[in-house]
Design a protein around this motif. Structure first.
Motif, PDB file in Angstrom:
ATOM      1  N   LEU A 234      16.463  -3.680 -43.599  1.00 32.52           N
ATOM      2  CA  LEU A 234      16.758  -3.422 -45.009  1.00 32.52           C
ATOM      3  C   LEU A 234      17.785  -2.313 -45.174  1.00 32.52           C
ATOM      4  O   LEU A 234      18.680  -2.418 -46.014  1.00 32.52           O
ATOM      5  CB  LEU A 234      15.482  -3.040 -45.765  1.00 32.52           C
ATOM      6  CG  LEU A 234      14.514  -4.146 -46.110  1.00 32.52           C
ATOM      7  CD1 LEU A 234      13.343  -3.591 -46.906  1.00 32.52           C
ATOM      8  CD2 LEU A 234      15.193  -5.246 -46.874  1.00 32.52           C
ATOM      9  N   VAL A 235      17.669  -1.260 -44.389  1.00 34.77           N
ATOM     10  CA  VAL A 235      18.615  -0.146 -44.488  1.00 34.77           C
ATOM     11  C   VAL A 235      20.032  -0.646 -44.267  1.00 34.77           C
ATOM     12  O   VAL A 235      20.928  -0.403 -45.089  1.00 34.77           O
ATOM     13  CB  VAL A 235      18.282   0.982 -43.481  1.00 34.77           C
ATOM     14  CG1 VAL A 235      19.398   2.017 -43.443  1.00 34.77           C
ATOM     15  CG2 VAL A 235      16.963   1.640 -43.827  1.00 34.77           C
ATOM     16  N   PHE A 236      20.248  -1.353 -43.176  1.00 31.69           N
ATOM     17  CA  PHE A 236      21.593  -1.838 -42.869  1.00 31.69           C
ATOM     18  C   PHE A 236      22.063  -2.877 -43.882  1.00 31.69           C
ATOM     19  O   PHE A 236      23.231  -2.893 -44.266  1.00 31.69           O
ATOM     20  CB  PHE A 236      21.678  -2.367 -41.434  1.00 31.69           C
ATOM     21  CG  PHE A 236      21.549  -1.269 -40.420  1.00 31.69           C
ATOM     22  CD1 PHE A 236      22.498  -0.260 -40.343  1.00 31.69           C
ATOM     23  CD2 PHE A 236      20.476  -1.230 -39.555  1.00 31.69           C
ATOM     24  CE1 PHE A 236      22.386   0.771 -39.432  1.00 31.69           C
ATOM     25  CE2 PHE A 236      20.343  -0.200 -38.623  1.00 31.69           C
ATOM     26  CZ  PHE A 236      21.292   0.797 -38.570  1.00 31.69           C
ATOM     27  N   ASP A 237      21.147  -3.709 -44.353  1.00 28.16           N
ATOM     28  CA  ASP A 237      21.519  -4.696 -45.361  1.00 28.16           C
ATOM     29  C   ASP A 237      21.926  -4.019 -46.664  1.00 28.16           C
ATOM     30  O   ASP A 237      22.942  -4.383 -47.263  1.00 28.16           O
ATOM     31  CB  ASP A 237      20.356  -5.666 -45.603  1.00 28.16           C
ATOM     32  CG  ASP A 237      20.794  -6.861 -46.416  1.00 28.16           C
ATOM     33  OD1 ASP A 237      21.396  -7.779 -45.836  1.00 28.16           O
ATOM     34  OD2 ASP A 237      20.550  -6.859 -47.634  1.00 28.16           O
ATOM     35  N   PHE A 238      21.152  -3.024 -47.094  1.00 24.41           N
ATOM     36  CA  PHE A 238      21.518  -2.270 -48.299  1.00 24.41           C
ATOM     37  C   PHE A 238      22.874  -1.596 -48.136  1.00 24.41           C
ATOM     38  O   PHE A 238      23.696  -1.609 -49.052  1.00 24.41           O
ATOM     39  CB  PHE A 238      20.464  -1.197 -48.620  1.00 24.41           C
ATOM     40  CG  PHE A 238      19.289  -1.686 -49.416  1.00 24.41           C
ATOM     41  CD1 PHE A 238      19.450  -2.314 -50.634  1.00 24.41           C
ATOM     42  CD2 PHE A 238      17.994  -1.469 -48.961  1.00 24.41           C
ATOM     43  CE1 PHE A 238      18.365  -2.733 -51.386  1.00 24.41           C
ATOM     44  CE2 PHE A 238      16.899  -1.879 -49.700  1.00 24.41           C
ATOM     45  CZ  PHE A 238      17.085  -2.518 -50.914  1.00 24.41           C
ATOM     46  N   ILE A 239      23.115  -1.006 -46.981  1.00 24.16           N
ATOM     47  CA  ILE A 239      24.397  -0.320 -46.743  1.00 24.16           C
ATOM     48  C   ILE A 239      25.556  -1.308 -46.794  1.00 24.16           C
ATOM     49  O   ILE A 239      26.589  -1.036 -47.418  1.00 24.16           O
ATOM     50  CB  ILE A 239      24.370   0.445 -45.405  1.00 24.16           C
ATOM     51  CG1 ILE A 239      23.410   1.637 -45.507  1.00 24.16           C
ATOM     52  CG2 ILE A 239      25.773   0.914 -45.010  1.00 24.16           C
ATOM     53  CD1 ILE A 239      23.122   2.323 -44.188  1.00 24.16           C
TER      54      ILE A 239
ATOM     55  N   PHE B 231      16.063   4.965 -50.453  1.00 28.80           N
ATOM     56  CA  PHE B 231      14.614   4.758 -50.520  1.00 28.80           C
ATOM     57  C   PHE B 231      14.085   4.210 -49.201  1.00 28.80           C
ATOM     58  O   PHE B 231      13.050   4.661 -48.703  1.00 28.80           O
ATOM     59  CB  PHE B 231      14.266   3.758 -51.638  1.00 28.80           C
ATOM     60  CG  PHE B 231      13.845   4.405 -52.916  1.00 28.80           C
ATOM     61  CD1 PHE B 231      12.514   4.643 -53.186  1.00 28.80           C
ATOM     62  CD2 PHE B 231      14.793   4.755 -53.858  1.00 28.80           C
ATOM     63  CE1 PHE B 231      12.125   5.230 -54.372  1.00 28.80           C
ATOM     64  CE2 PHE B 231      14.421   5.341 -55.045  1.00 28.80           C
ATOM     65  CZ  PHE B 231      13.085   5.582 -55.308  1.00 28.80           C
ATOM     66  N   THR B 232      14.775   3.231 -48.643  1.00 30.20           N
ATOM     67  CA  THR B 232      14.302   2.578 -47.427  1.00 30.20           C
ATOM     68  C   THR B 232      14.358   3.529 -46.238  1.00 30.20           C
ATOM     69  O   THR B 232      13.450   3.525 -45.403  1.00 30.20           O
ATOM     70  CB  THR B 232      15.105   1.297 -47.155  1.00 30.20           C
ATOM     71  OG1 THR B 232      15.139   0.518 -48.356  1.00 30.20           O
ATOM     72  CG2 THR B 232      14.472   0.467 -46.067  1.00 30.20           C
ATOM     73  N   VAL B 233      15.392   4.348 -46.152  1.00 30.82           N
ATOM     74  CA  VAL B 233      15.460   5.353 -45.087  1.00 30.82           C
ATOM     75  C   VAL B 233      14.283   6.321 -45.221  1.00 30.82           C
ATOM     76  O   VAL B 233      13.644   6.686 -44.222  1.00 30.82           O
ATOM     77  CB  VAL B 233      16.805   6.119 -45.118  1.00 30.82           C
ATOM     78  CG1 VAL B 233      16.750   7.380 -44.278  1.00 30.82           C
ATOM     79  CG2 VAL B 233      17.934   5.223 -44.643  1.00 30.82           C
ATOM     80  N   LEU B 234      13.985   6.715 -46.447  1.00 28.19           N
ATOM     81  CA  LEU B 234      12.855   7.619 -46.682  1.00 28.19           C
ATOM     82  C   LEU B 234      11.543   6.974 -46.227  1.00 28.19           C
ATOM     83  O   LEU B 234      10.738   7.618 -45.534  1.00 28.19           O
ATOM     84  CB  LEU B 234      12.785   8.009 -48.163  1.00 28.19           C
ATOM     85  CG  LEU B 234      11.664   8.966 -48.557  1.00 28.19           C
ATOM     86  CD1 LEU B 234      11.769  10.286 -47.790  1.00 28.19           C
ATOM     87  CD2 LEU B 234      11.705   9.216 -50.055  1.00 28.19           C
ATOM     88  N   VAL B 235      11.319   5.726 -46.577  1.00 26.06           N
ATOM     89  CA  VAL B 235      10.098   5.024 -46.157  1.00 26.06           C
ATOM     90  C   VAL B 235      10.049   4.946 -44.630  1.00 26.06           C
ATOM     91  O   VAL B 235       9.006   5.213 -44.013  1.00 26.06           O
ATOM     92  CB  VAL B 235      10.013   3.613 -46.777  1.00 26.06           C
ATOM     93  CG1 VAL B 235       8.785   2.863 -46.250  1.00 26.06           C
ATOM     94  CG2 VAL B 235       9.983   3.680 -48.290  1.00 26.06           C
ATOM     95  N   PHE B 236      11.164   4.612 -44.008  1.00 28.80           N
ATOM     96  CA  PHE B 236      11.237   4.528 -42.545  1.00 28.80           C
ATOM     97  C   PHE B 236      10.878   5.866 -41.901  1.00 28.80           C
ATOM     98  O   PHE B 236      10.051   5.926 -40.980  1.00 28.80           O
ATOM     99  CB  PHE B 236      12.641   4.081 -42.117  1.00 28.80           C
ATOM    100  CG  PHE B 236      12.879   4.158 -40.643  1.00 28.80           C
ATOM    101  CD1 PHE B 236      12.333   3.209 -39.782  1.00 28.80           C
ATOM    102  CD2 PHE B 236      13.640   5.181 -40.094  1.00 28.80           C
ATOM    103  CE1 PHE B 236      12.547   3.280 -38.418  1.00 28.80           C
ATOM    104  CE2 PHE B 236      13.856   5.265 -38.738  1.00 28.80           C
ATOM    105  CZ  PHE B 236      13.303   4.306 -37.894  1.00 28.80           C
ATOM    106  N   LEU B 237      11.491   6.941 -42.386  1.00 26.40           N
ATOM    107  CA  LEU B 237      11.234   8.268 -41.814  1.00 26.40           C
ATOM    108  C   LEU B 237       9.777   8.692 -42.005  1.00 26.40           C
ATOM    109  O   LEU B 237       9.168   9.279 -41.101  1.00 26.40           O
ATOM    110  CB  LEU B 237      12.179   9.301 -42.426  1.00 26.40           C
ATOM    111  CG  LEU B 237      13.650   9.164 -42.047  1.00 26.40           C
ATOM    112  CD1 LEU B 237      14.503  10.148 -42.835  1.00 26.40           C
ATOM    113  CD2 LEU B 237      13.842   9.358 -40.547  1.00 26.40           C
TER     114      LEU B 237
END
Length: 143
Positions: A40-45, A89-95
């Motif tokens: 998701l992170v890479f897709d959003f980026i 948001f997704t990076v935050l959830v991942f971390l």
């Protein structure tokens, strides 16, 4: 590059992509698979950068074509901004997940799911509203 593709995107593709985000986020949170969130992170980026090779967007385009959904052009800049917010948001959830804060990750991920659900089911793009009320006035001051 065609100006239409540069400045506009298809609303049906956006809404189907938001549904895909819901599915991936739910699976990731349910099974506690933080590395699935990297998709998701890479897709959003990719989408925030305005590129056309986003895996989820390509999948959504193929579904829209198979369902023979009529294309509906909408302004792309707010959607790109919303995608950038989705990446954050997704990076935050991942971390949070990789550091063992599953409750906090679930709450943050659930918020992401709610926002994606608003887009997918009700055509309500919260990131687009933020763009309209924050980014546009700043752009107007700069001009």
């Amino acid at each position: 590059m065609d100006q239409t593709k540069k400045y506009y995107t298809d609303e049906n593709t956006v809404r189907l992509t938001a549904f895909s985000v819901i599915v991936v986020a739910v699976v990731s949170l349910f099974f506690k698979w933080p590395f699935l969130l990297l998709l998701l992170v890479f897709d959003f980026i990719i989408r925030a950068l305005g590129q056309s090779f986003s895996p989820l967007a390509l999948f959504s385009k193929s579904i829209a074509n198979k369902l023979k959904l009529k294309k509906r052009s909408i302004f792309a800049a707010p959607k790109r901004f919303a995608a950038a917010l989705g990446a954050v948001f997704t990076v935050l959830v991942f971390l949070l997940m990789i550091n063992g804060f599953y409750d906090e990750a679930f709450i943050t991920g659930f918020l992401l799911i709610i926002l994606a659900s608003l887009e997918s089911f009700f055509k309500i793009c919260v990131g687009c509203y933020i763009y309209q009320f924050v980014v546009v006035p700043i752009q107007n001051k700069i001009k």
